[in-house]
Design a protein around this motif. Structure first.
Motif, PDB file in Angstrom:
ATOM      1  N   ARG A 142      67.649  -8.408 -26.873  1.00  0.00           N
ATOM      2  CA  ARG A 142      66.859  -8.239 -28.194  1.00  0.00           C
ATOM      3  C   ARG A 142      67.777  -6.900 -28.760  1.00  0.00           C
ATOM      4  O   ARG A 142      67.765  -6.981 -30.139  1.00  0.00           O
ATOM      5  N   VAL A 146      69.027  -7.086 -32.548  1.00  0.00           N
ATOM      6  CA  VAL A 146      68.635  -6.283 -33.721  1.00  0.00           C
ATOM      7  C   VAL A 146      69.639  -5.380 -34.267  1.00  0.00           C
ATOM      8  O   VAL A 146      69.739  -5.406 -35.564  1.00  0.00           O
ATOM      9  N   ASP A 195      64.160 -11.913 -41.925  1.00  0.00           N
ATOM     10  CA  ASP A 195      63.018 -12.778 -41.287  1.00  0.00           C
ATOM     11  C   ASP A 195      63.381 -12.584 -39.690  1.00  0.00           C
ATOM     12  O   ASP A 195      62.727 -12.489 -39.094  1.00  0.00           O
ATOM     13  N   LYS A 198      62.360  -9.177 -38.615  1.00  0.00           N
ATOM     14  CA  LYS A 198      60.730  -8.858 -38.658  1.00  0.00           C
ATOM     15  C   LYS A 198      60.226  -9.646 -37.273  1.00  0.00           C
ATOM     16  O   LYS A 198      59.298  -9.310 -36.849  1.00  0.00           O
ATOM     17  N   ALA A 199      60.854 -10.925 -37.018  1.00  0.00           N
ATOM     18  CA  ALA A 199      60.346 -11.701 -35.824  1.00  0.00           C
ATOM     19  C   ALA A 199      60.509 -10.971 -34.587  1.00  0.00           C
ATOM     20  O   ALA A 199      59.766 -10.977 -33.527  1.00  0.00           O
ATOM     21  N   ARG A 200      61.294  -9.722 -34.529  1.00  0.00           N
ATOM     22  CA  ARG A 200      61.931  -8.991 -33.368  1.00  0.00           C
ATOM     23  C   ARG A 200      61.220  -7.610 -33.803  1.00  0.00           C
ATOM     24  O   ARG A 200      61.647  -6.907 -32.920  1.00  0.00           O
ATOM     25  N   HIS A 201      60.113  -7.416 -34.615  1.00  0.00           N
ATOM     26  CA  HIS A 201      59.572  -6.299 -34.849  1.00  0.00           C
ATOM     27  C   HIS A 201      60.504  -5.189 -35.106  1.00  0.00           C
ATOM     28  O   HIS A 201      60.196  -4.141 -34.854  1.00  0.00           O
ATOM     29  N   ALA A 202      61.493  -5.555 -36.153  1.00  0.00           N
ATOM     30  CA  ALA A 202      62.426  -4.485 -36.460  1.00  0.00           C
ATOM     31  C   ALA A 202      62.610  -4.821 -37.955  1.00  0.00           C
ATOM     32  O   ALA A 202      61.837  -5.531 -38.644  1.00  0.00           O
ATOM     33  N   ALA A 203      63.399  -3.962 -38.499  1.00  0.00           N
ATOM     34  CA  ALA A 203      63.701  -4.007 -40.128  1.00  0.00           C
ATOM     35  C   ALA A 203      65.199  -3.525 -40.339  1.00  0.00           C
ATOM     36  O   ALA A 203      65.853  -3.174 -39.479  1.00  0.00           O
TER      37      ALA A 203
END
Length: 206
Positions: A142, A146, A195, A198-203
């Motif tokens: 992950r 990211v 997207d 976001k699915a990996r709780h990141a930006a």
């Protein structure tokens, strides 16, 4: 998954059309209209070839650092599409009889030569630094996904800016059309990467 499939489909179409575009430039940029070495057409071809090469490098790095199929598929699509486009850009320089390197700073053709180059190997806006590339090669799973998505988002934003510059300044029709296609494809991938982040709780990075 459907959105990723659409991006993959677009990449496939770009690859199929590449041969026709490569030959078409001979008609668009014949002997009477061959761009000058310091033209926007030549500058874009040289600079985007360098820009694309780093995208290919980053894509292959992350493919070895994660087993996530979505990210691996996106990385493969980016690598294949941009390697193909890079070959086209360099091929056009050959057709025009122009050098593939220039003594001018990158993006001089956009009026940004004095401000384009960053530090630590970042030659143009959006390009990763040597330190960032080295870090990407140390991450797994992950964390690698990211960081890759963040780096590639920045990279695409820089690429879009350059391609928009060619759309505005280049004179060879087929090159302007390729540049417009780059804008549309990379903007679509920027949204896809947002997207995936976001699915990996990141930006994306600010």
């Amino acid at each position: 998954m459907r959105q990723l499939g659409l991006v993959a489909g677009a990449a496939a179409v770009a690859l199929i059309a590449a041969g026709a575009i490569t030959y078409a430039v001979a008609e668009d940029g014949g002997s009477s209209t061959t761009p000058a070495a310091d033209s926007a057409d030549a500058g874009f071809a040289r600079d985007m070839a360098v820009h694309h090469q780093q995208a290919v490098e980053m894509s292959y790095i992350v493919r070895d650092r994660t087993r996530d199929e979505e990210v691996r598929r996106l990385a493969y699509d980016i690598a294949q599409t941009q390697a193909n486009q890079r070959g086209m850009l360099l091929g056009w320089l050959d057709l025009w009889g122009l050098p593939k390197v220039s003594s001018d700073p990158p993006m001089t053709w956009m009026g940004m030569g004095a401000m384009a180059s960053g530090e630590d190997g970042s030659l143009m806006p959006g390009m990763a630094t040597n330190t960032e590339l080295k870090r990407l090669g140390t991450l797994n799973g992950r964390k690698a996904e990211v960081f890759f998505l963040q780096l590639m988002t920045d990279h695409h934003k820089g690429g879009v800016h350059m391609a928009e510059g060619c759309v505005a300044k280049c004179t060879v029709g087929v090159e302007k059309r390729l540049a417009q296609g780059m804008v549309e494809a990379q903007e679509s991938e920027i949204q896809l990467m947002a997207d995936l982040l976001k699915a990996r709780h990141a930006a994306p990075r600010p």
